[in-house]
Write an enzyme that holds these catalytic residues in place. Structure first.
Site, PDB file in Angstrom:
ATOM      1  N   CYS A  73       0.799  -1.231   0.000  1.00 38.06           N
ATOM      2  CA  CYS A  73       0.000   0.000   0.000  1.00 38.06           C
ATOM      3  C   CYS A  73       0.831   1.280   0.000  1.00 38.06           C
ATOM      4  CB  CYS A  73      -0.940  -0.004   1.196  1.00 38.06           C
ATOM      5  SG  CYS A  73      -2.068   1.415   1.157  1.00 38.06           S
ATOM      6  N   CYS A 110     -17.599   4.491  -3.565  1.00 35.62           N
ATOM      7  CA  CYS A 110     -16.873   3.771  -2.523  1.00 35.62           C
ATOM      8  C   CYS A 110     -15.837   4.717  -1.929  1.00 35.62           C
ATOM      9  CB  CYS A 110     -16.203   2.538  -3.117  1.00 35.62           C
ATOM     10  SG  CYS A 110     -15.239   1.645  -1.899  1.00 35.62           S
ATOM     11  N   CYS A 201     -18.352  -6.368   1.193  1.00 37.32           N
ATOM     12  CA  CYS A 201     -17.488  -6.319   0.009  1.00 37.32           C
ATOM     13  C   CYS A 201     -16.130  -6.813   0.474  1.00 37.32           C
ATOM     14  CB  CYS A 201     -17.417  -4.880  -0.514  1.00 37.32           C
ATOM     15  SG  CYS A 201     -16.236  -4.694  -1.869  1.00 37.32           S
TER      16      CYS A 201
END
Ligand code: SAM
Ligand code: DTB
Ligand code: SF4
Length: 338
Positions: A73, A110, A201
């Site tokens: 990330c 989102c 999700c």
């Protein structure tokens, strides 16, 4: 009957199952590619309109400075990516971006924050964002890290449709990727989201240096949940310079398509999202993913911090493939258990 053929007829007739074994999932990965694609596409047609694709737009409402050490990330403080840190976006800016996403054709926004877990005023502001975006007629999804039961309930009451929290990889490989929280922490948050009555999700990333057995194990964890996640994002690693995974070997295209196909067979009623990494995928690779059962994408020029294909490029791809936008996940297929 050959074992592959036995598997094929079994899973075509059985509908939704939660008792898949690791060996059965591995056997799907081992099928000849044509057999796997045929089976996945057949399941896809049984449950969904094969030419409809749901479109979500991502918005990073708080970017960078995250204390977690997820090796993939760019937003982690543990890596030297040179990313600018942004404080939480204002409600006005979120509403502006939501309106633009809706205008461009997205059906869901989102919203992501680079948090280990939400706290205090920031969380209260996100609840306001959920209410505002929902009131604009968009479906809502947020991804904020780990949640308490109370926070899950508050999100549900604010009208949140989906909570995104990915497994990312297998429990075994997870330890090589993230050390600042455990796999069990992830599972606990997912349970809280479920218990609060929200749609889940949850998916992962392919290309973290995992092997096929890790993909099998991750999908096994998803498919043996009490209820399958309604939305299953399959991300291809976006290898960002400065992260520990920047130099990892890219995933073979055929191997990636296999993951989409196996996810489709295992979770027939779930929407499988061809998520991050499309910027590095050819049109032909994406076409194969749609054939194998992917029926959702992130739409819009940006993911959270990295680029996504231009909307005009996606519209052109949809035209070439005869695909159209579906209104929402849960109009597309019957909900599990209903
Ligand atoms: N901080 C929250 C969390 O980790 O749950 C929410 C935001 S985080 C960026 C959401 C998900 O994005 C991660 O779980 C991971 O699956 C995905 N992601 C992050 N960086 C990625 C990358 N470089 N390539 C592919 N997927 C990535
Ligand atoms: C998901 O599975 N992928 C999205 C969303 N859920 C939050 C995030 C992808 C992030 C890719 C890297 C970036 O843009 O920072
Ligand atoms: Fe933080 Fe989420 Fe990125 Fe991990 S994936 S570093 S928790 S923003």
């Amino acid at each position: 009957m050959k074992p592959e053929a036995a598997n094929m007829s079994l899973s075509l007739s059985a509908g939704i199952r939660h008792d898949w074994s690791l060996d059965e999932i591995q056997a799907l990965f081992d099928l000849p590619f044509n057999d796997l694609l045929f089976q996945a596409h057949t399941v896809h047609r049984q449950w969904f309109d094969p030419n409809a694709v749901q479109m979500s737009t991502l918005l990073s409402v708080q970017t960078g400075g995250c204390p977690e050490d997820c090796a993939y990330c760019p937003q982690s403080i543990h890596h030297n990516v040179g990313l600018d840190v942004h404080s939480l976006m204002s409600l006005e800016e979120v509403a502006e971006k939501a309106a633009a996403a809706k205008m461009a054709g997205a059906t869901r926004l989102c919203m992501g924050a680079a948090w280990r877990n939400p706290k205090g005023k920031g969380f209260a502001k996100v609840l306001d964002m959920v209410r505002a975006v929902k009131a604009m007629g968009l479906e809502t999804c947020v991804t904020l890290g780990m949640l308490t039961a109370e926070q899950s309930q508050q999100l549900k009451e604010a009208g949140l449709d989906y909570y995104n929290h990915n497994l990312d990889t297998s429990e075994t490989h997870y330890r090589q990727i993230i050390t600042t929280r455990t796999y069990q922490d992830r599972l606990d948050t997912l349970k809280k989201v479920r218990d609060a009555g929200m749609r889940v999700c949850c998916g992962g990333i392919i290309g973290l240096g995992e092997d096929v057995s890790d993909r099998v194990a991750m999908l096994h964890t998803l498919v043996t949940m009490e209820k399958h996640p309604e939305s299953v994002p399959v991300n291809q690693l976006v290898a960002v310079t400065g992260t520990p995974l920047a130099g990892v070997e890219p995933v073979d295209v055929i191997e990636f398509v296999r993951v989409i196909a196996v996810a489709r067979i295992l979770m027939p009623a779930s929407v499988v999202r061809l998520s991050a990494g499309r910027e590095d995928m050819s049109d032909e690779m994406q076409a194969l993913c749609f054939f194998a059962g992917a029926n959702s994408i992130f739409y819009g020029e940006k993911l959270l911090t990295t680029p996504n294909p231009d909307s005009s490029q996606d519209r052109q791809l949809f035209r070439r493939l005869g695909l159209r936008r579906s209104q929402s996940d849960y109009q597309a297929a019957p909900a599990e258990g209903s």
